[in-house]
Design a protein around this motif. Sequence first.
Motif, PDB file in Angstrom:
ATOM      1  N   THR A 278       0.851  -1.184   0.000  1.00  0.00           N
ATOM      2  CA  THR A 278       0.000   0.000   0.000  1.00  0.00           C
ATOM      3  C   THR A 278       0.890   1.238   0.000  1.00  0.00           C
ATOM      4  OG1 THR A 278      -1.788  -1.111   1.188  1.00  0.00           O
ATOM      5  CG2 THR A 278      -1.747   1.294   1.303  1.00  0.00           C
ATOM      6  N   LEU A 279       0.632   2.149  -0.929  1.00  0.00           N
ATOM      7  CA  LEU A 279       1.412   3.383  -1.014  1.00  0.00           C
ATOM      8  C   LEU A 279       0.764   4.513  -0.223  1.00  0.00           C
ATOM      9  CD1 LEU A 279       2.314   3.356  -4.814  1.00  0.00           C
ATOM     10  CD2 LEU A 279       3.591   2.392  -2.890  1.00  0.00           C
ATOM     11  N   LEU A 280      -0.570   4.498  -0.136  1.00  0.00           N
ATOM     12  CA  LEU A 280      -1.273   5.560   0.574  1.00  0.00           C
ATOM     13  C   LEU A 280      -2.629   5.044   1.020  1.00  0.00           C
ATOM     14  CD1 LEU A 280      -0.896   8.641   1.238  1.00  0.00           C
ATOM     15  CD2 LEU A 280      -2.224   9.109  -0.807  1.00  0.00           C
ATOM     16  N   ASP A 281      -3.009   5.349   2.239  1.00  0.00           N
ATOM     17  CA  ASP A 281      -4.325   4.985   2.761  1.00  0.00           C
ATOM     18  C   ASP A 281      -4.685   6.026   3.804  1.00  0.00           C
ATOM     19  OD1 ASP A 281      -6.656   3.854   3.638  1.00  0.00           O
ATOM     20  OD2 ASP A 281      -5.743   2.031   4.445  1.00  0.00           O
ATOM     21  N   GLU A 282      -5.338   7.105   3.352  1.00  0.00           N
ATOM     22  CA  GLU A 282      -5.639   8.193   4.272  1.00  0.00           C
ATOM     23  C   GLU A 282      -6.719   9.097   3.695  1.00  0.00           C
ATOM     24  OE1 GLU A 282      -1.797  10.101   4.517  1.00  0.00           O
ATOM     25  OE2 GLU A 282      -2.375  11.599   3.043  1.00  0.00           O
ATOM     26  N   VAL A 283      -7.266   9.926   4.554  1.00  0.00           N
ATOM     27  CA  VAL A 283      -8.177  10.972   4.115  1.00  0.00           C
ATOM     28  C   VAL A 283      -7.322  12.194   3.797  1.00  0.00           C
ATOM     29  CG1 VAL A 283     -10.081  12.480   4.779  1.00  0.00           C
ATOM     30  CG2 VAL A 283     -10.088  10.075   5.473  1.00  0.00           C
ATOM     31  N   SER A 284      -7.450  12.707   2.575  1.00  0.00           N
ATOM     32  CA  SER A 284      -6.622  13.826   2.124  1.00  0.00           C
ATOM     33  C   SER A 284      -7.480  15.049   1.840  1.00  0.00           C
ATOM     34  CB  SER A 284      -5.863  13.441   0.856  1.00  0.00           C
ATOM     35  OG  SER A 284      -4.993  12.359   1.116  1.00  0.00           O
ATOM     36  N   SER A 285      -6.924  16.215   2.129  1.00  0.00           N
ATOM     37  CA  SER A 285      -7.586  17.487   1.858  1.00  0.00           C
ATOM     38  C   SER A 285      -7.520  17.794   0.371  1.00  0.00           C
ATOM     39  CB  SER A 285      -6.889  18.606   2.633  1.00  0.00           C
ATOM     40  OG  SER A 285      -6.939  18.355   4.015  1.00  0.00           O
ATOM     41  N   PRO A 286      -8.354  18.728  -0.096  1.00  0.00           N
ATOM     42  CA  PRO A 286      -8.259  19.142  -1.496  1.00  0.00           C
ATOM     43  C   PRO A 286      -6.862  19.677  -1.792  1.00  0.00           C
ATOM     44  CG  PRO A 286     -10.204  20.083  -0.451  1.00  0.00           C
ATOM     45  CD  PRO A 286      -9.396  19.441   0.632  1.00  0.00           C
ATOM     46  N   GLY A 287      -6.348  19.373  -2.979  1.00  0.00           N
ATOM     47  CA  GLY A 287      -5.033  19.878  -3.347  1.00  0.00           C
ATOM     48  C   GLY A 287      -4.332  18.968  -4.322  1.00  0.00           C
ATOM     49  N   TYR A 288      -3.040  19.226  -4.477  1.00  0.00           N
ATOM     50  CA  TYR A 288      -2.196  18.501  -5.424  1.00  0.00           C
ATOM     51  C   TYR A 288      -1.196  17.654  -4.650  1.00  0.00           C
ATOM     52  CZ  TYR A 288      -4.151  21.814  -8.742  1.00  0.00           C
ATOM     53  OH  TYR A 288      -5.018  22.549  -9.499  1.00  0.00           O
ATOM     54  N   TYR A 289      -0.994  16.420  -5.089  1.00  0.00           N
ATOM     55  CA  TYR A 289      -0.139  15.473  -4.376  1.00  0.00           C
ATOM     56  C   TYR A 289       0.770  14.725  -5.334  1.00  0.00           C
ATOM     57  CZ  TYR A 289      -3.451  16.199  -0.593  1.00  0.00           C
ATOM     58  OH  TYR A 289      -4.232  16.760   0.372  1.00  0.00           O
ATOM     59  N   SER A 290       1.896  14.251  -4.823  1.00  0.00           N
ATOM     60  CA  SER A 290       2.792  13.355  -5.560  1.00  0.00           C
ATOM     61  C   SER A 290       3.039  12.131  -4.692  1.00  0.00           C
ATOM     62  CB  SER A 290       4.128  14.026  -5.849  1.00  0.00           C
ATOM     63  OG  SER A 290       3.977  15.079  -6.755  1.00  0.00           O
ATOM     64  N   VAL A 291       3.095  10.976  -5.344  1.00  0.00           N
ATOM     65  CA  VAL A 291       3.393   9.725  -4.648  1.00  0.00           C
ATOM     66  C   VAL A 291       4.550   9.061  -5.389  1.00  0.00           C
ATOM     67  CG1 VAL A 291       2.522   7.433  -4.056  1.00  0.00           C
ATOM     68  CG2 VAL A 291       1.036   9.422  -3.842  1.00  0.00           C
ATOM     69  N   VAL A 292       5.515   8.550  -4.617  1.00  0.00           N
ATOM     70  CA  VAL A 292       6.652   7.831  -5.190  1.00  0.00           C
ATOM     71  C   VAL A 292       6.657   6.419  -4.624  1.00  0.00           C
ATOM     72  CG1 VAL A 292       9.169   7.721  -5.343  1.00  0.00           C
ATOM     73  CG2 VAL A 292       8.012   9.941  -5.451  1.00  0.00           C
ATOM     74  N   TRP A 293       6.799   5.440  -5.507  1.00  0.00           N
ATOM     75  CA  TRP A 293       6.963   4.057  -5.068  1.00  0.00           C
ATOM     76  C   TRP A 293       8.419   3.670  -5.266  1.00  0.00           C
ATOM     77  CZ3 TRP A 293       5.887  -0.941  -8.151  1.00  0.00           C
ATOM     78  CH2 TRP A 293       6.094  -2.060  -7.335  1.00  0.00           C
ATOM     79  N   ASP A 294       9.071   3.311  -4.169  1.00  0.00           N
ATOM     80  CA  ASP A 294      10.437   2.796  -4.211  1.00  0.00           C
ATOM     81  C   ASP A 294      10.341   1.273  -4.281  1.00  0.00           C
ATOM     82  OD1 ASP A 294      12.998   1.887  -3.822  1.00  0.00           O
ATOM     83  OD2 ASP A 294      13.425   3.224  -2.145  1.00  0.00           O
ATOM     84  N   ALA A 295      10.565   0.724  -5.466  1.00  0.00           N
ATOM     85  CA  ALA A 295      10.398  -0.713  -5.693  1.00  0.00           C
ATOM     86  C   ALA A 295      11.730  -1.460  -5.605  1.00  0.00           C
ATOM     87  CB  ALA A 295       9.743  -0.933  -7.060  1.00  0.00           C
ATOM     88  N   ASN A 296      12.666  -0.891  -4.877  1.00  0.00           N
ATOM     89  CA  ASN A 296      14.001  -1.484  -4.761  1.00  0.00           C
ATOM     90  C   ASN A 296      13.971  -2.916  -4.226  1.00  0.00           C
ATOM     91  OD1 ASN A 296      16.818  -1.074  -5.156  1.00  0.00           O
ATOM     92  ND2 ASN A 296      17.055  -0.953  -2.941  1.00  0.00           N
ATOM     93  N   LEU A 297      13.012  -3.231  -3.366  1.00  0.00           N
ATOM     94  CA  LEU A 297      12.952  -4.554  -2.743  1.00  0.00           C
ATOM     95  C   LEU A 297      12.132  -5.568  -3.538  1.00  0.00           C
ATOM     96  CD1 LEU A 297      12.395  -3.438   0.960  1.00  0.00           C
ATOM     97  CD2 LEU A 297      14.545  -4.037  -0.173  1.00  0.00           C
ATOM     98  N   TYR A 298      11.636  -5.165  -4.711  1.00  0.00           N
ATOM     99  CA  TYR A 298      10.755  -6.032  -5.486  1.00  0.00           C
ATOM    100  C   TYR A 298      11.436  -6.487  -6.769  1.00  0.00           C
ATOM    101  CZ  TYR A 298       7.447  -4.158  -2.186  1.00  0.00           C
ATOM    102  OH  TYR A 298       6.822  -3.797  -1.017  1.00  0.00           O
ATOM    103  N   PRO A 299      11.055  -7.673  -7.269  1.00  0.00           N
ATOM    104  CA  PRO A 299      11.704  -8.200  -8.474  1.00  0.00           C
ATOM    105  C   PRO A 299      11.237  -7.483  -9.744  1.00  0.00           C
ATOM    106  CG  PRO A 299      10.003  -9.722  -7.707  1.00  0.00           C
ATOM    107  CD  PRO A 299      10.109  -8.631  -6.676  1.00  0.00           C
TER     108      PRO A 299
END
Length: 99
Positions: free
Chosen positions: A55-76
């Motif tokens: 899960t990268l994000l699980d929350e209630v967020s306010s109106p606005g602009y967001y960025s999400v980064v997934w660091d997949a270093n541990l995955y094949p």
Amino acid sequence: EDCSDLSNDLIPNEFSISSPYPNPFNPLVKFDFSLPSISEVYISVYDINGNYVTTLLDEVSSPGYYSVVWDANLYPTGMYFIQFRSGHIIKTMKVILIK
């Protein structure tokens, strides 16, 4: 001076989500999204077989602009699906991890 012009720039008029970039990636992939109102946001990653990865994000967020980064270093290396859920909106995007 009218302050409403400023707030219009800070609060999106509609929901949007960008394509993940870079794609293919190694090991970081990023995407942006915007929310026009307070929303519960759930972003999860699944593998090519549809199995839950993280899960990268699980929350209630306010109106606005967001960025999400997934660091997949541990995955094949492989194809993954990033699923974004907020309210009645569900969007799934394909990403390819190359190591």
